[in-house]
Design a protein around this motif. Sequence first.
Motif, mmCIF file in Angstrom:
data_model
loop_
_atom_site.group_PDB
_atom_site.id
_atom_site.type_symbol
_atom_site.label_atom_id
_atom_site.label_comp_id
_atom_site.label_asym_id
_atom_site.label_seq_id
_atom_site.Cartn_x
_atom_site.Cartn_y
_atom_site.Cartn_z
ATOM 1 N N ASN A 132 5.055 7.413 0.226
ATOM 2 C CA ASN A 132 3.716 7.012 -0.214
ATOM 3 C C ASN A 132 3.676 5.531 -0.580
ATOM 4 O OD1 ASN A 132 3.029 9.707 0.153
ATOM 5 N ND2 ASN A 132 3.478 10.226 -1.979
ATOM 6 N N ALA A 133 4.738 5.051 -1.223
ATOM 7 C CA ALA A 133 4.824 3.622 -1.537
ATOM 8 C C ALA A 133 4.839 2.792 -0.254
ATOM 9 C CB ALA A 133 6.078 3.348 -2.365
ATOM 10 N N ALA A 134 5.500 3.326 0.777
ATOM 11 C CA ALA A 134 5.557 2.624 2.058
ATOM 12 C C ALA A 134 4.174 2.482 2.679
ATOM 13 C CB ALA A 134 6.486 3.360 3.015
ATOM 14 N N MET A 135 3.310 3.482 2.495
ATOM 15 C CA MET A 135 1.935 3.395 3.004
ATOM 16 C C MET A 135 1.189 2.245 2.329
ATOM 17 S SD MET A 135 0.556 7.308 3.224
ATOM 18 C CE MET A 135 1.358 8.553 4.236
ATOM 19 N N ILE A 136 1.403 2.106 1.031
ATOM 20 C CA ILE A 136 0.757 1.036 0.273
ATOM 21 C C ILE A 136 1.180 -0.322 0.826
ATOM 22 C CG2 ILE A 136 0.556 -0.039 -1.999
ATOM 23 C CD1 ILE A 136 1.095 2.760 -3.212
ATOM 24 N N SER A 137 2.488 -0.498 1.023
ATOM 25 C CA SER A 137 3.023 -1.769 1.507
ATOM 26 C C SER A 137 2.672 -2.032 2.966
ATOM 27 C CB SER A 137 4.549 -1.797 1.336
ATOM 28 O OG SER A 137 4.898 -1.867 -0.024
ATOM 29 N N ALA A 138 2.706 -0.998 3.782
ATOM 30 C CA ALA A 138 2.401 -1.182 5.203
ATOM 31 C C ALA A 138 0.975 -1.674 5.402
ATOM 32 C CB ALA A 138 2.618 0.125 5.956
ATOM 33 N N PHE A 139 0.078 -1.270 4.498
ATOM 34 C CA PHE A 139 -1.307 -1.724 4.586
ATOM 35 C C PHE A 139 -1.462 -3.155 4.090
ATOM 36 C CE2 PHE A 139 -5.325 -2.454 2.309
ATOM 37 C CZ PHE A 139 -6.207 -2.413 3.393
ATOM 38 N N ALA A 140 -1.016 -3.434 2.871
ATOM 39 C CA ALA A 140 -1.289 -4.727 2.245
ATOM 40 C C ALA A 140 -0.219 -5.775 2.504
ATOM 41 C CB ALA A 140 -1.486 -4.549 0.740
ATOM 42 N N LYS A 141 0.981 -5.336 2.998
ATOM 43 C CA LYS A 141 2.068 -6.239 3.384
ATOM 44 C C LYS A 141 2.760 -6.919 2.205
ATOM 45 C CE LYS A 141 0.951 -5.337 7.653
ATOM 46 N NZ LYS A 141 1.697 -4.330 8.429
ATOM 47 N N TYR A 142 2.918 -6.175 1.117
ATOM 48 C CA TYR A 142 3.702 -6.662 -0.019
ATOM 49 C C TYR A 142 4.858 -5.701 -0.258
ATOM 50 C CZ TYR A 142 -0.466 -9.471 -1.061
ATOM 51 O OH TYR A 142 -1.519 -10.350 -0.979
#
Length: 344
Positions: free
Chosen positions: A280-290
Motif C-alpha cells: 500500500n505504501a508503494a502505491m502512494i509512492s508510485a503515484f506521487a514519486k516520493y
Amino acid sequence: MRLKTLAATAAMAVAGFAGSASAAGELNIFNWGDYTSAEMIKKFEAAYDVKVTITDYDSNDTALAKVRAGGHGFDIVVPSANYVQIWVKEGLLLEARPDQMENFKNVDERWVNVPWDPGRHYTVPWQWGLTGIGVNTKVYSGDINTSAIWLDPPPELAGKINVAPEMNDVLFATIKYFGGEWCTEDLELLKKVRDKLVEAKPKWLAMDYSVTEKLPAGDYSAVYYWNGAIMRSREKNPDIKFGYPKEGFPYFMDSVAILKDAKNVENAKLFMNFIMDPQNAAMISAFAKYSNGIKGSMQYMPAEMQSAPELVVPPEFEKAGEFLTTCEPPVQELYTKLWTELQK
C-alpha cells in the motif's frame, strides 16, 4: 478473490487495536493537493467498506489555520515534520499509538525515533523528499543547480517561474543563498532575505501546486518545488531536468496523524495501519514519486524510481541538504512576519 483475502487478513490484523474489523462508514482526509493515490484509496475503501473523502490544502499553514478554526469535519491530516510538534503542543492531534499497530513493524528504523514524534505515538510516515529546482532545458541551458534560478532569474526564465507556496521551504533556501543557518535570528541577514524575495517575486508567474500539469505543458519554464512532482513532470516532458541548489536545500517528511476531534477515529486507525503495509505504501509512492519510509515497499514500485535523478542525490550535493526542523516560537514569529510581508 485476492482482494477479499487481503481484506480479511487486514481486518484480523487490526482487530486488536481498532475494536471491530467491521468499519463501514466514512473517513475524511485533509491532505496536500495532488498527493494521494486514487488506486490506494479505492483499495482501502473496498477492504473496509469505508467511503473516503479527500480535501486538498496547499501549505502547512493553510492546514493548521483551517483546523485551528474548528468545524472542519476532517479525521486525518498530513503535516510536515517541522509542524508536527506545533500540532501536538496545541492539542490538535490524537495520541493514536500507531507504534502499537500490527504493521508498525514495517516502518524503517530511521523513521521511528524521529525528533518530531519520538517512538511514533501520533504519526506514521506518508512520504519524504526534498525541495529543488525543475527547469525546461529547451528554454534555459545554463546551471540549474542553484537557487539563483528563482531568486535571481536569468532573462529566459523571468516571468515563467512557479515557487512552492510553503513558507519554510522558501525561507530556508533563501537564508542558505545568503550563507545563513536555518532558524537564524540575525536581523541583518533576514532583511537581505526579505529584500531579495520582494525583488524576485515580480519575476515569478505563480506560487501554486499545479506543477505536474503546467511545467511539462510549458506554462512554467522553471519551478522551485518538490522533487516527486518534478519527476512526474519529467515523465511527461523529457526536457525537464532536476537541479539541487548548491547553496542549500531542505528535506521534508510528511506524516499521517489523526485529529483530536475526529468523528471517525476507528476508520482513521485502520487507514494508519493500512498505509504501513509495503504494497500500500508503494502505491502512494508510485503515484506521487516520493520515498515513503516503509521497509519492503521498493520492490512494489516502478523500477525507474530506484535510479531517478530527482530521488537519488548526487554525492557532490549530499552536504547541501538539511532536514527542516521546528524553529523556536520567537524565530517562527519573525519568519511569519516576513512571509506575510511577501504575500502583500
